[in-house]
Write a protein that holds these residues in place. Sequence first.
Motif, short mmCIF file in Angstrom:
data_model
loop_
_atom_site.label_atom_id
_atom_site.label_comp_id
_atom_site.label_asym_id
_atom_site.label_seq_id
_atom_site.Cartn_x
_atom_site.Cartn_y
_atom_site.Cartn_z
N ILE A 39 29.18 9.26 2.61
CA ILE A 39 28.63 10.61 2.39
C ILE A 39 28.28 10.85 0.92
O ILE A 39 27.18 11.33 0.60
N LEU A 40 29.21 10.54 0.02
CA LEU A 40 28.95 10.79 -1.40
C LEU A 40 27.76 9.98 -1.93
O LEU A 40 26.97 10.52 -2.73
N PRO A 41 27.59 8.71 -1.53
CA PRO A 41 26.37 8.01 -1.98
C PRO A 41 25.08 8.69 -1.53
O PRO A 41 24.08 8.68 -2.27
N ILE A 42 25.10 9.29 -0.33
CA ILE A 42 23.91 10.00 0.15
C ILE A 42 23.66 11.25 -0.71
O ILE A 42 22.52 11.56 -1.07
N ILE A 43 24.75 11.96 -1.03
CA ILE A 43 24.61 13.16 -1.87
C ILE A 43 24.02 12.79 -3.23
O ILE A 43 23.16 13.50 -3.75
N LEU A 44 24.48 11.67 -3.79
CA LEU A 44 23.99 11.25 -5.11
C LEU A 44 22.65 10.51 -5.03
O LEU A 44 22.07 10.20 -6.07
N LYS A 45 22.20 10.23 -3.80
CA LYS A 45 20.97 9.45 -3.60
C LYS A 45 21.08 8.08 -4.28
O LYS A 45 20.14 7.60 -4.91
N LYS A 46 22.25 7.46 -4.11
CA LYS A 46 22.50 6.14 -4.68
C LYS A 46 22.60 5.13 -3.54
O LYS A 46 23.66 4.93 -2.95
N VAL A 47 21.49 4.50 -3.24
CA VAL A 47 21.41 3.58 -2.11
C VAL A 47 22.35 2.39 -2.29
O VAL A 47 22.94 1.89 -1.33
N GLU A 48 22.50 1.94 -3.56
CA GLU A 48 23.31 0.76 -3.80
C GLU A 48 24.76 0.96 -3.36
O GLU A 48 25.39 0.04 -2.80
N TYR A 49 25.31 2.16 -3.57
CA TYR A 49 26.69 2.42 -3.15
C TYR A 49 26.79 2.57 -1.64
O TYR A 49 27.78 2.17 -1.03
N PHE A 50 25.78 3.15 -1.04
CA PHE A 50 25.77 3.29 0.42
C PHE A 50 25.72 1.91 1.08
O PHE A 50 26.47 1.63 2.03
#
Length: 520
Positions: free
Chosen positions: A280-291
């Motif tokens: 969820i947090l990677p989506i909020i930050l728009k950080k694909v690498e963490y997702f």
Amino acid sequence: MEIMKDVRRDRFCTLAFSLSLLYVICLFPVYINDFYVPDMRLYSSFAAQGRAAKDGFSSLFVAIAGLINLWPSGLLICCLLSLAICMFLLAYFYRKLFSKGNWQIDLSVVAMIYSCSIWYYLYGKLFYDFPLTAMNLSIILYSIIGIWNEDTKKTAKWFFLCFFLGLLLSWKPYNIFIFTGLALLMFSVKRGRSIYTQNMGNRKGFLFSSIFLLFGYIIGNFNLLLRPEETIQGLQAYKASYDFSRFLFFKGRIIWDHINALPFQFSSILVSTAVVILFILPIILKKVEYFVTGILMSFCFYFFIRNFSPGYPWHGFPFAVFIILQFIFMVGKAQTNIRKKLFVALSALFILLQGITCFTFYIPKQVKWLKITKNSIKVCQEQEEEIYKKVNGIIENYGESYCIDLAVKRFTLYAKSPLHLKERKWDSLYVYGDNFVFTDCLQAVDYGSWNRLYKNGQAKVDRTYESLSAKNELDYLIYILPDDFKYLAEAADLNKYSSYEVLEEINGIGYDIMVYKLKK
């Protein structure tokens, strides 16, 4: 030393250090207990038998386990300190690399680290591979800090880091989740990629990095040089698998030695908190690498539990460490992100839930179990003479074809003779005191008398009656059950002999003795 200067002058570091110190003070009484879980005896036997490696445990772990007979309290205190240091270094790692001074985010990181249940596995193994992994991780994190803030290439520090990464992998195969997770997270940030490029951007750098990584692994499994075939067999461990949903959520599992077998949800980290951090947090930050990293690591963890793990709680600890690391790395991105407020609010909510679960359910439940076990041991020792007489009377009435099972599966060390170190062979580097034996709480009071009783019987039960090799030949079983222990049904199988006929039940002061007929 710079780290102690930071503790004195930086409020964040002072807070983290104080919490680690408080952790040591509060848990110290648990770690100086004289009675240990059966796996302490098992690990000691690895060294006694000269195992090159065993059940996935490295040669170095087996060598350290040889010291159990010589200095058990010292080993346990070292394990406690290792966990405390690792918690502090995780917080220090965040402070030096990612913190921008936002107190809300800083507190979220501290809360995440210190509320994770992996540090509070109290009713179970105290000496095992995870504290050693934690100390190894502390060195790795401190090494990364030293490299991170240097503008110039530091070859020696990089090779030092590679060595300890190899050593990390050696302790247990599932440490691959920390190793791989940290490597992927480092690659996700610009400075991390720069470090990789500086030190591994050419064939020479890649070759030497690989050599030091392999060197660290071989130091951890030094018997690869002395007894390679036996070591490889020991590192392969045993075949196992477990249902993933049960591993995450099932609360009713009971292990024969009545240790904490609570699911990942309680023993490591709340599944809801893990889902928020990983997806969820990677989506909020728009950080694909963490997702993507969260998806990949989660799938690998699922595959590991489904195909290679018996589903024990501590098998989830390395993955929980990866989750903490992912949160730390993401926080660095959140502090400059326009969605920071949503990130902080959601993080705070689910970290709060994690803290509530750990400190109001997980730890109190284990403390309750510890008190029950301690009281049960006390009753056995206080009533040992009376129990011995009654057991002797049972044997006189029913004959010599018997076995004895004491419900409390905790053991202490008894010195049969003055200190004597086992003679070492050229291919066994272990130091082991073979004048010690592990005894239960009855034997600890009168070793000679109880040892004769156990030897006269066909077998002494450690698991269940079904594990006895002579099960078709024995007439009866004597089961000694302290009254306090009856309140431990959540962690101990108190009905394992319910299918057998009760020949006699004897009530004593604080305990019962049941005689079960075994032959049909």
